[in-house]
Design an enzyme around this catalytic site. Structure first.
Site, short mmCIF file in Angstrom:
data_model
loop_
_atom_site.label_atom_id
_atom_site.label_comp_id
_atom_site.label_asym_id
_atom_site.label_seq_id
_atom_site.Cartn_x
_atom_site.Cartn_y
_atom_site.Cartn_z
N LYS A 259 0.85 -1.20 0.00
CA LYS A 259 0.00 0.00 0.00
C LYS A 259 0.88 1.25 0.00
O LYS A 259 2.05 1.19 0.41
CB LYS A 259 -0.84 0.04 1.29
N ARG A 333 -10.29 -11.42 1.98
CA ARG A 333 -11.20 -12.44 1.43
C ARG A 333 -10.58 -13.84 1.50
O ARG A 333 -11.31 -14.82 1.51
CB ARG A 333 -11.60 -12.05 0.00
#
Length: 486
Positions: A259, A333
Site C-alpha cells: 500500500k 477475502r
C-alpha cells in the site's frame, strides 16, 4: 454536573419546551432556568448547548442541550429513528462540556429514551488515550432520576460494546497482535459461565487445511491465531446458532502489493470485522441474550517478506477450491474464505461476516452506511430494521451473477482474488468471491471499510476508529432471539 434536554419550539414565541426532567429541575430552581434560557438569545438548535453555573447546590454546572423536534420518530428518507439520533447527539455534546469543565460525574436527562441517552453519553465520552501521560478527566455518566434505569443500563452495555471495538481498532498494531487480540477478548468473556473461548494456534489451522488463511499469515513474523467463541445463551444448547465471522488482519501493509505509505498506519484497524463481531458477542453475553452465538475470527498480519504471497501465486482453500492471488492486498477475502467454510460445520441459523474489505465500499457509500451483500431477504430485513433503531445504518448491495463471472473467469485457478476488470465494482466482486465459499441459505457479508473511522460524520463519536456497526449487530442478534418463525 447535569445535562438537560430542550425541544425546538413549535410556537413563534420561542419559549423553551423542556423534557419532563427539565421541567422538574426548572420548578426546583423557581423558573430561573427557563428565564435564563430566554435571556440568552434565540432558542437552542438541535445539537447545540448552553452552560449555566450556580443554579443549584447539587449541580454547580447545568448544560442544556437542543433535542430538535419533539416526537421526531422514524425518518423514512434517512432510514433511521431521528428522535433517537437527536438524543444521542445532544447528550454526547452535553457530557463533553461537563468533561471540559473537569467535573467527574454527570447526571443525564433520559430525554424520553434512556437507552439512546446512555448510548450518547458513553459513546460521546470515549477516547483512546491509553498511551498518553496527559489524559482527559474521566467522567462517569449516570441516569438523572430512576424511572428508566433498566433502559439506561441496556444503553450503557450497548455503548460499552462499541467502545470495546473502538479500543481494539484504535490501539497500535504492536499492542494488538493476533495473540493479544484473542487474549483481550478471552479476558472480557472470562466471567461468563456460558461462554467458551478457544484460541487456536497455527498447528490447528494447518490441520484444518486453511491454506488461503495460512498463505496470508506466512508473510509475517507474528504467528496466526484462529479465535473461536461459543456463547450458549439459548434455552437449548443444541439450538442452531447465529455464526458471526470477522476479518482479523491486525495490520495490513498490503503484502508484496504494498500500500502507499500515506495513511498506512490506519491499517491497524483492518481487524475491524473481528473487533465488531467479538465485541457484539461480549455485549450479547452481558445482556444475557437468549440465543446461541458462535464467533470466528482468523487473526494475522499481512506483511511483505521473503515468505509472503507473490502476485500470481495459487493457494488452496479449506473447501478444495484453488485461488489465484493476483493482488496480495486483497487478502481479507482469503482469510474469510477459510473461516466461512469452517462456519458451515455449525448448522448455523444464519452466517454473518463483517470485514473492512474494500476501498471500493468507501468510494460507493462513504461513511453513511455499511454495505450488505446477502442471499437472504429474511436476514436483510432483520439487519435493516435493527439499523433503523441504532442509527448505524446498512444499505443493501447487489450479489449478481454478473460479478461472479468476473472472479471465476481465471487463467490458473478456480477463482481469482480480484475481479478481472480490476477496480470496477470492487466491493461487489469481493462479495462474489466470498459467495464461492458459502452454501448456507442465510448468509450476509457486511463490508465495513467505509465506516471504519470517524472524522466528524457521526457527531456522538469522537475522531478516530468508529467500532461500527457493533450496536447494529447486537440489535440484530436481539431481534433474531425474538424471532421464532425461522
Amino acid at each position: 454536573g447535569l445535562v438537560l434536554g430542550v425541544y425546538s419550539s413549535e410556537k413563534d414565541d420561542g419559549a423553551a419546551q423542556f423534557t419532563s426532567a427539565g421541567d422538574a429541575f426548572d420548578k426546583l430552581v423557581s423558573g430561573k432556568l427557563r428565564a435564563l434560557l430566554s435571556l440568552c438569545g434565540p432558542p437552542l438548535k438541535k445539537g447545540k448547548s448552553r452552560v449555566f453555573h450556580g443554579l443549584h447546590q447539587d449541580f454547580p454546572s447545568v448544560v442544556v442541550v437542543g433535542l430538535g423536534k419533539k416526537n421526531a420518530g422514524i425518518n423514512e428518507q434517512e432510514n433511521w429513528n431521528e428522535g433517537k439520533e437527536n438524543i444521542r447527539t445532544a447528550v454526547a455534546v452535553g457530557c463533553r462540556q461537563i468533561q471540559d469543565l473537569e467535573i467527574p460525574c454527570v447526571e443525564v436527562d433520559p430525554c424520553g429514551d434512556a437507552q439512546a441517552a446512555a448510548e450518547g453519553a458513553v459513546l460521546g465520552l470515549h477516547e483512546y488515550n491509553e498511551l498518553k501521560q496527559k489524559k482527559k478527566p474521566v467522567v462517569t455518566p449516570q441516569l438523572h432520576g430512576s424511572a428508566e434505569s433498566e433502559a439506561w443500563q441496556k444503553g450503557v452495555i450497548y455503548a460499552e460494546g462499541q467502545n470495546l471495538a473502538r479500543y481494539l481498532m484504535e490501539a497500535p498494531a504492536n499492542y494488538i497482535t493476533p495473540i493479544k487480540f484473542a487474549e483481550h477478548i478471552e479476558q472480557k468473556l472470562r466471567s461468563f459461565s456460558n461462554v467458551k473461548v478457544h484460541i487456536r494456534p497455527e498447528s490447528w489451522i494447518t490441520t484444518q487445511e486453511m491454506g488461503a488463511f495460512l498463505s496470508v499469515a506466512k508473510g509475517s513474523a507474528e504467528p496466526p491465531i484462529f479465535l473461536e467463541i461459543h456463547y450458549l445463551g439459548g434455552a437449548n444448547t443444541d439450538d442452531s446458532p447465529l455464526v458471526f465471522v470477522g476479518k482479523g488482519v491486525t495490520f495490513d501493509s498490503g503484502g508484496i502489493s504494498l500500500k502507499p505509505s500515506s495513511g498506512m498506519d490506519a491499517m491497524r484497524a483492518d481487524m475491524g470485522g473481528a473487533a465488531t463481531v467479538c465485541s457484539a458477542i461480549v455485549t450479547a453475553a452481558a445482556l444475557n441474550m437468549p440465543l446461541n452465538i458462535i464467533g470466528l475470527a482468523p487473526l494475522c498480519e499481512n506483511m511483505p517478506s521473503g515468505k509472503a504471497n507473490k502476485p500470481g501465486d495459487v493457494v488452496r482453500a479449506k473447501n478444495g477450491k484453488t485461488i489465484q492471488v493476483d493482488n496480495t492486498d486483497a487478502e481479507g477475502r482469503l482469510l474469510l474464505a477459510d473461516a466461512l467454510c469452517y462456519a458451515h460445520n455449525f448448522k448455523a441459523r444464519a452466517i454473518v461476516n463483517a470485514a473492512t474489505l474494500t476501498g471500493a465500499m468507501d468510494v460507493a457509500l462513504g461513511s453513511a452506511a455499511t454495505g450488505v451483500f446477502t442471499n437472504s431477504s429474511w436476514l436483510w430485513t432483520h439487519l435493516y430494521e435493527a439499523s433503523i433503531l441504532t442509527g448505524d445504518r446498512v444499505w443493501r448491495m447487489p450479489l449478481f451473477e454478473h460479478y461472479t463471472k468476473q472472479v471465476t473467469d481465471c487463467p490458473l485457478a478456480d477463482v481469482s482474488n480480484i475481479g478481472k476488470y480490476s477496480r470496477a465494482g470492487g466491493a461487489c466482486t469481493a462479495a462474489a468471491f466470498l459467495k464461492e465459499f458459502v452454501s448456507a441459505s442465510h448468509w450476509a457479508h457486511l463490508d465495513i471499510a467505509g465506516v471504519m473511522s470517524n472524522k466528524d460524520e457521526v457527531p456522538y463519536l469522537r475522531k478516530g476508529m468508529a467500532g461500527r456497526p457493533t450496536r447494529t449487530l447486537v440489535e440484530f442478534a436481539a431481534r433474531l432471539s425474538q424471532d421464532r418463525h425461522n
